[in-house]
Write a protein that holds these residues in place. Structure first.
Motif, PDB file in Angstrom:
ATOM      1  N   THR A 159     -26.344 -25.012 -13.828  1.00  0.00           N
ATOM      2  CA  THR A 159     -27.074 -25.810 -12.853  1.00  0.00           C
ATOM      3  C   THR A 159     -27.462 -27.125 -13.517  1.00  0.00           C
ATOM      4  O   THR A 159     -27.346 -27.294 -14.735  1.00  0.00           O
ATOM      5  CB  THR A 159     -28.352 -25.107 -12.370  1.00  0.00           C
ATOM      6  N   ILE A 160     -27.967 -28.058 -12.729  1.00  0.00           N
ATOM      7  CA  ILE A 160     -28.355 -29.351 -13.286  1.00  0.00           C
ATOM      8  C   ILE A 160     -29.552 -29.247 -14.214  1.00  0.00           C
ATOM      9  O   ILE A 160     -29.846 -30.193 -14.954  1.00  0.00           O
ATOM     10  CB  ILE A 160     -28.641 -30.368 -12.164  1.00  0.00           C
ATOM     11  N   PHE A 161     -30.215 -28.081 -14.213  1.00  0.00           N
ATOM     12  CA  PHE A 161     -31.307 -27.848 -15.149  1.00  0.00           C
ATOM     13  C   PHE A 161     -30.888 -26.938 -16.299  1.00  0.00           C
ATOM     14  O   PHE A 161     -31.720 -26.399 -17.022  1.00  0.00           O
ATOM     15  CB  PHE A 161     -32.526 -27.284 -14.422  1.00  0.00           C
TER      16      PHE A 161
ATOM     17  N   SER B  81     -26.179 -16.220  -7.450  1.00  0.00           N
ATOM     18  CA  SER B  81     -24.964 -15.634  -6.891  1.00  0.00           C
ATOM     19  C   SER B  81     -24.402 -16.502  -5.767  1.00  0.00           C
ATOM     20  O   SER B  81     -25.147 -17.151  -5.031  1.00  0.00           O
ATOM     21  CB  SER B  81     -25.261 -14.228  -6.348  1.00  0.00           C
ATOM     22  N   GLU B  82     -23.090 -16.491  -5.651  1.00  0.00           N
ATOM     23  CA  GLU B  82     -22.422 -17.264  -4.615  1.00  0.00           C
ATOM     24  C   GLU B  82     -22.673 -16.647  -3.243  1.00  0.00           C
ATOM     25  O   GLU B  82     -22.564 -15.433  -3.067  1.00  0.00           O
ATOM     26  CB  GLU B  82     -20.925 -17.302  -4.913  1.00  0.00           C
ATOM     27  N   LEU B  83     -23.006 -17.486  -2.271  1.00  0.00           N
ATOM     28  CA  LEU B  83     -23.263 -17.029  -0.905  1.00  0.00           C
ATOM     29  C   LEU B  83     -22.320 -17.736   0.058  1.00  0.00           C
ATOM     30  O   LEU B  83     -22.062 -18.936  -0.080  1.00  0.00           O
ATOM     31  CB  LEU B  83     -24.702 -17.321  -0.493  1.00  0.00           C
ATOM     32  N   ASP B  84     -21.818 -16.997   1.050  1.00  0.00           N
ATOM     33  CA  ASP B  84     -21.037 -17.569   2.131  1.00  0.00           C
ATOM     34  C   ASP B  84     -21.951 -17.739   3.345  1.00  0.00           C
ATOM     35  O   ASP B  84     -22.507 -16.755   3.853  1.00  0.00           O
ATOM     36  CB  ASP B  84     -19.869 -16.657   2.512  1.00  0.00           C
ATOM     37  N   LEU B  85     -22.114 -18.982   3.793  1.00  0.00           N
ATOM     38  CA  LEU B  85     -22.952 -19.261   4.957  1.00  0.00           C
ATOM     39  C   LEU B  85     -22.068 -19.178   6.205  1.00  0.00           C
ATOM     40  O   LEU B  85     -21.545 -20.175   6.698  1.00  0.00           O
ATOM     41  CB  LEU B  85     -23.603 -20.636   4.817  1.00  0.00           C
TER      42      LEU B  85
ATOM     43  N   VAL C 139     -22.550 -21.711  -1.035  1.00  0.00           N
ATOM     44  CA  VAL C 139     -23.643 -22.179  -1.883  1.00  0.00           C
ATOM     45  C   VAL C 139     -23.616 -21.326  -3.142  1.00  0.00           C
ATOM     46  O   VAL C 139     -23.608 -20.096  -3.071  1.00  0.00           O
ATOM     47  CB  VAL C 139     -25.001 -22.054  -1.180  1.00  0.00           C
ATOM     48  N   GLY C 140     -23.588 -21.968  -4.314  1.00  0.00           N
ATOM     49  CA  GLY C 140     -23.397 -21.244  -5.561  1.00  0.00           C
ATOM     50  C   GLY C 140     -21.917 -21.164  -5.887  1.00  0.00           C
ATOM     51  O   GLY C 140     -21.057 -21.492  -5.068  1.00  0.00           O
ATOM     52  N   ASN C 141     -21.610 -20.715  -7.108  1.00  0.00           N
ATOM     53  CA  ASN C 141     -20.200 -20.667  -7.516  1.00  0.00           C
ATOM     54  C   ASN C 141     -19.977 -19.465  -8.434  1.00  0.00           C
ATOM     55  O   ASN C 141     -20.502 -19.419  -9.558  1.00  0.00           O
ATOM     56  CB  ASN C 141     -19.802 -21.963  -8.221  1.00  0.00           C
ATOM     57  N   ALA C 142     -19.189 -18.498  -7.940  1.00  0.00           N
ATOM     58  CA  ALA C 142     -18.953 -17.259  -8.681  1.00  0.00           C
ATOM     59  C   ALA C 142     -18.143 -17.473  -9.946  1.00  0.00           C
ATOM     60  O   ALA C 142     -18.075 -16.581 -10.791  1.00  0.00           O
ATOM     61  CB  ALA C 142     -18.246 -16.245  -7.777  1.00  0.00           C
ATOM     62  N   ALA C 143     -17.530 -18.656 -10.094  1.00  0.00           N
ATOM     63  CA  ALA C 143     -16.769 -18.931 -11.313  1.00  0.00           C
ATOM     64  C   ALA C 143     -17.662 -18.932 -12.555  1.00  0.00           C
ATOM     65  O   ALA C 143     -17.160 -18.824 -13.679  1.00  0.00           O
ATOM     66  CB  ALA C 143     -16.049 -20.270 -11.188  1.00  0.00           C
TER      67      ALA C 143
ATOM     68  N   SER D 103      -8.598 -23.712   5.313  1.00  0.00           N
ATOM     69  CA  SER D 103      -8.424 -22.658   4.319  1.00  0.00           C
ATOM     70  C   SER D 103      -9.769 -22.135   3.852  1.00  0.00           C
ATOM     71  O   SER D 103     -10.823 -22.651   4.214  1.00  0.00           O
ATOM     72  CB  SER D 103      -7.640 -23.188   3.114  1.00  0.00           C
ATOM     73  N   GLN D 104      -9.726 -21.131   2.987  1.00  0.00           N
ATOM     74  CA  GLN D 104     -10.942 -20.557   2.413  1.00  0.00           C
ATOM     75  C   GLN D 104     -11.245 -21.141   1.028  1.00  0.00           C
ATOM     76  O   GLN D 104     -12.188 -20.714   0.377  1.00  0.00           O
ATOM     77  CB  GLN D 104     -10.770 -19.044   2.275  1.00  0.00           C
ATOM     78  N   PHE D 105     -10.433 -22.111   0.588  1.00  0.00           N
ATOM     79  CA  PHE D 105     -10.614 -22.653  -0.757  1.00  0.00           C
ATOM     80  C   PHE D 105     -11.625 -23.796  -0.721  1.00  0.00           C
ATOM     81  O   PHE D 105     -11.292 -24.980  -0.853  1.00  0.00           O
ATOM     82  CB  PHE D 105      -9.265 -23.090  -1.328  1.00  0.00           C
ATOM     83  N   ASN D 106     -12.878 -23.409  -0.544  1.00  0.00           N
ATOM     84  CA  ASN D 106     -13.980 -24.335  -0.370  1.00  0.00           C
ATOM     85  C   ASN D 106     -15.069 -23.945  -1.368  1.00  0.00           C
ATOM     86  O   ASN D 106     -15.617 -22.845  -1.271  1.00  0.00           O
ATOM     87  CB  ASN D 106     -14.537 -24.261   1.053  1.00  0.00           C
ATOM     88  N   TRP D 107     -15.398 -24.829  -2.286  1.00  0.00           N
ATOM     89  CA  TRP D 107     -16.272 -24.454  -3.397  1.00  0.00           C
ATOM     90  C   TRP D 107     -17.473 -25.385  -3.500  1.00  0.00           C
ATOM     91  O   TRP D 107     -17.420 -26.545  -3.098  1.00  0.00           O
ATOM     92  CB  TRP D 107     -15.490 -24.468  -4.714  1.00  0.00           C
ATOM     93  N   ASP D 108     -18.522 -24.869  -4.089  1.00  0.00           N
ATOM     94  CA  ASP D 108     -19.732 -25.643  -4.347  1.00  0.00           C
ATOM     95  C   ASP D 108     -19.573 -26.342  -5.698  1.00  0.00           C
ATOM     96  O   ASP D 108     -19.474 -25.684  -6.739  1.00  0.00           O
ATOM     97  CB  ASP D 108     -20.955 -24.712  -4.365  1.00  0.00           C
ATOM     98  N   TYR D 109     -19.548 -27.655  -5.696  1.00  0.00           N
ATOM     99  CA  TYR D 109     -19.326 -28.442  -6.922  1.00  0.00           C
ATOM    100  C   TYR D 109     -20.592 -29.104  -7.431  1.00  0.00           C
ATOM    101  O   TYR D 109     -20.524 -29.977  -8.291  1.00  0.00           O
ATOM    102  CB  TYR D 109     -18.259 -29.511  -6.659  1.00  0.00           C
ATOM    103  N   ARG D 110     -21.746 -28.702  -6.956  1.00  0.00           N
ATOM    104  CA  ARG D 110     -23.000 -29.351  -7.362  1.00  0.00           C
ATOM    105  C   ARG D 110     -23.537 -28.741  -8.660  1.00  0.00           C
ATOM    106  O   ARG D 110     -24.739 -28.502  -8.796  1.00  0.00           O
ATOM    107  CB  ARG D 110     -24.017 -29.239  -6.229  1.00  0.00           C
ATOM    108  N   PHE D 111     -22.628 -28.525  -9.603  1.00  0.00           N
ATOM    109  CA  PHE D 111     -22.960 -27.957 -10.907  1.00  0.00           C
ATOM    110  C   PHE D 111     -22.276 -28.771 -11.996  1.00  0.00           C
ATOM    111  O   PHE D 111     -21.442 -29.637 -11.714  1.00  0.00           O
ATOM    112  CB  PHE D 111     -22.497 -26.494 -10.982  1.00  0.00           C
TER     113      PHE D 111
END
Length: 629
Positions: free
Chosen positions: A319-321, A327-331, A345-349, A267-275
């Motif tokens: 961010t952790i800082f 901005s969210e990027l699709d690789l 990478v990044g999260n538009a939410a 699916s496309q429901f893949n998110w960056d959770y490193r925040f």
């Protein structure tokens, strides 16, 4: 369920140093590691792309995993293997830095591995090739000068490999480390990521000392945990995992150390959770305080306060800082886990309107001011906290009638979600309460907004036809998020409407014994896996409503969704037609471990037949349910 080359999510164990983390599979391969920080570019990421992600592999003829464990109550991971010549172990860890770095532009991360032969004669080889972009560099005119070292560089950082008692060879971009061990012998490997290059570090000769020091650190830290219940091992492992997700420099806690592990395969429901999500803050603080981990809780709140001061506002995630994410990027060139595109990478939410976050923030401030483990004297109410309260409550007064994207951060149409409206109620109620307790004049428009919101909530949140609290005003869909409103004190657990809602969710959102978030938003419409935090909330609601044994049974069923190391993902696809279940989503998921801790603590308290005053304050139920019948 796993295609060739990709491991099941449950195959992974985590090691970390309170700055970043690495995931190691059952075969001893490192399939994910960002360095020097959680959100840095990854040095290894074959779990997301086999072509570009590099590798760190362990090889031996006839290699067969025999089992794995953490060394005591630590984050030091030991794997046992059998090979054609005998049996050996690998011990993997990251020496804990904790505050030993200056900021995002300077960092040092080390991964250590000790290989020990237990019996027989074992020929062992490690093959290492970092992600594309790293370039191998030969240093020195003496061909023997670097015989036990191999160096890679990527722009402003380097990766140095060292091995004790092994001769390293290099073929193109691949470094090979090999050694034949007799029973009782060992060798050590040390990988050092440094930014900028050549930072002062421990060498491979220090690995055994670093191993004992790291075990001692985690043993001392875990001894702080206070839990008097039946699920000690699961709770302590979850607490250690939560600590592994905390960025010690700022106190931020990432939702997970990974990005783009899918909520549904393909699916496309893949998110960056490193925040670090503002929404997660309340229940994270509850979990930490329930285990008397006051230092971690205070540092997390300090991070939230500093981020708010820096940004002068309330984004949904940081961010952790403590900064606003890029901005969210699709690789698009990456395949994704088992061809689940895109890798993000990044999260538009971060730019969505999510009204529930204001209730979370107000409850966090309320915890700071009311709980003995949090030193509120380190903050000035007038100078530090009151401006945050005023800003948050004024924002709620202006926006509570607007549709928002809600707790599930829908990428589709905004709605007036019942959970968001309930959290706006909590924001207004907590804000007014704290103002009155500290002698502040309560603005009249705060009280008007609260009364108007309550009136509409009463009229529109519950469906007599569905006999349940709904997902959103004007819709008949159910949503498991409303279960959380009981845990925060808005709904009373013995209210017949809560009991009917629990029953309705059991009928409509539990097709396989675990709770779905919903059936109509984003991934829910496509049949994603059960959402584990919601399943723990369901167990909590059973316990609080007096069904202790049913809640305990549900909790123990959920414990089986973790892997053999006691680690949990965000979602779980239950067994079907005789086939075993499997994990989905980013891993390990801090929010799931938070929910586990809170459920275990609630079971321990309920089993004793009483609720302590301090736990009432932590949970927020000192209000005894604002909507009690």
């Amino acid at each position: 369920m796993v295609k060739s080359g990709f491991k099941a999510i449950s195959d992974y164990g985590i090691i970390g140093n309170t700055r970043t983390a690495a995931l190691i599979n059952r075969e001893g391969g490192i399939d994910w590691c960002c360095a020097p920080n959680f959100d840095s570019p990854p040095c290894f990421y074959p779990m997301l792309d086999l072509k570009y992600g590099g590798y760190c592999l362990l090889e031996s003829a006839g290699l067969r995993p025999q089992g794995r464990r953490y060394v005591g109550e630590s984050a030091v991971l030991e794997n046992t293997f059998r090979c054609s010549g005998g049996r050996f172990t690998t011990t993997d860890f990251m020496p804990v830095i904790e505050d030993g770095f200056a900021g995002p532009e300077t960092g040092l991360v080390q991964i250590a591995r000790v290989v020990r032969c237990l019996e027989g004669e074992c020929s062992i080889r490690m093959r290492v090739s970092p992600a594309k972009g790293f370039v191998h560099r030969h240093h020195g005119s003496d061909p023997h000068a670097y015989r036990n070292k191999s160096r890679y560089e990527l722009s402003d950082r380097e990766l140095m490999l060292e091995a004790d008692g092994c001769r390293i060879s290099v073929r193109k971009r691949e470094t090979l480390i090999s050694r034949r061990l007799q029973s009782g012998e060992y060798f050590a490997v040390l990988m050092t990521f440094s930014q900028p290059p050549d930072l002062t570090r421990h060498g491979v000769e220090d690995v055994l000392w670093l191993e004992q020091r790291t075990i001692a650190y985690w043993k001392e830290w875990s001894q702080q945990i206070r839990y008097d219940g039946d699920y000690h091992d699961a709770v302590v492992r979850s607490a250690i995992t939560l600590k592994l997700c905390q960025f010690s420099s700022t106190g931020a806690i990432v939702a997970a150390p990974t990005t783009s592990l899918p909520e549904k395969i393909g699916s496309q429901f893949n998110w960056d959770y490193r925040f670090s999500w503002l929404r997660d803050s309340t229940f994270t603080l509850v979990a930490l305080l329930s285990l008397e981990l006051g230092d971690e809780a205070f540092r997390f709140f300090k991070f939230l306060h500093a981020a708010n001061q820096k940004l002068q506002g309330f984004p949904t995630l940081f961010t952790i800082f403590g900064e606003h994410p890029l901005s969210e990027l699709d690789l698009k060139h990456l395949s994704g886990y088992r061809n689940s595109k895109p890798v993000r990478v990044g999260n538009a939410a971060a730019d969505q309107l999510q009204l529930d976050i204001f209730g979370e923030l107000m409850h966090c401030i309320h915890l700071l001011l009311s709980h003995t483990q949090l030193d509120s004297t380190r903050f000035s109410f007038d100078g530090d906290l009151w401006p945050m309260i005023q800003d948050a409550v004024d924002t709620v007064c202006r926006k509570w009638k607007l549709p928002d994207k809600g707790i599930w951060e829908t990428r589709h149409h905004a709605r007036r979600f019942v959970y968001s409206q309930g959290m706006c109620w909590i924001a207004l109620e907590r804000g007014i309460d704290m103002a009155e307790r500290h002698g502040k004049k309560v603005p009249a428009h705060w009280r008007r907004a609260l009364e108007a919101l309550k009136k509409e909530f009463h009229a529109r949140s519950f469906s007599v036809t569905k006999r349940s609290y709904l997902q959103a005003y004007g819709y008949d869909d159910l949503d498991a998020s409303v279960l959380r409103l009981t845990l925060l004190g808005l709904l009373h657990p013995h209210d017949h409407r809560v009991g009917n809602t629990i029953a309705a969710i059991g009928r409509e959102l539990m097709p396989n014994g675990f709770v779905l978030r919903n059936k109509n938003l984003d991934g829910g419409a496509a049949g994603e896996g059960a959402f584990l935090p919601c399943s723990f909330w369901y167990a909590d609601n059973l316990v609080l409503s007096g069904k202790l044994q049913e809640g305990r049974k549900m909790f123990e069923r959920l414990l089986q969704c973790g892997n053999d190391l006691g680690l949990f993902s965000e979602e779980y696809n239950p067994p079907k037609n005789g086939k075993g279940g499997f994990m989905l989503g980013n891993f390990p998921q801090a929010f799931t471990h938070v929910a586990l801790i809170n459920s275990a603590v609630q079971l321990a308290i309920s089993a004793k037949g009483h609720v302590s005053e301090s736990h009432e304050i932590v949970r927020g139920r000192n209000h005894k349910g604002m909507l009690a019948s």
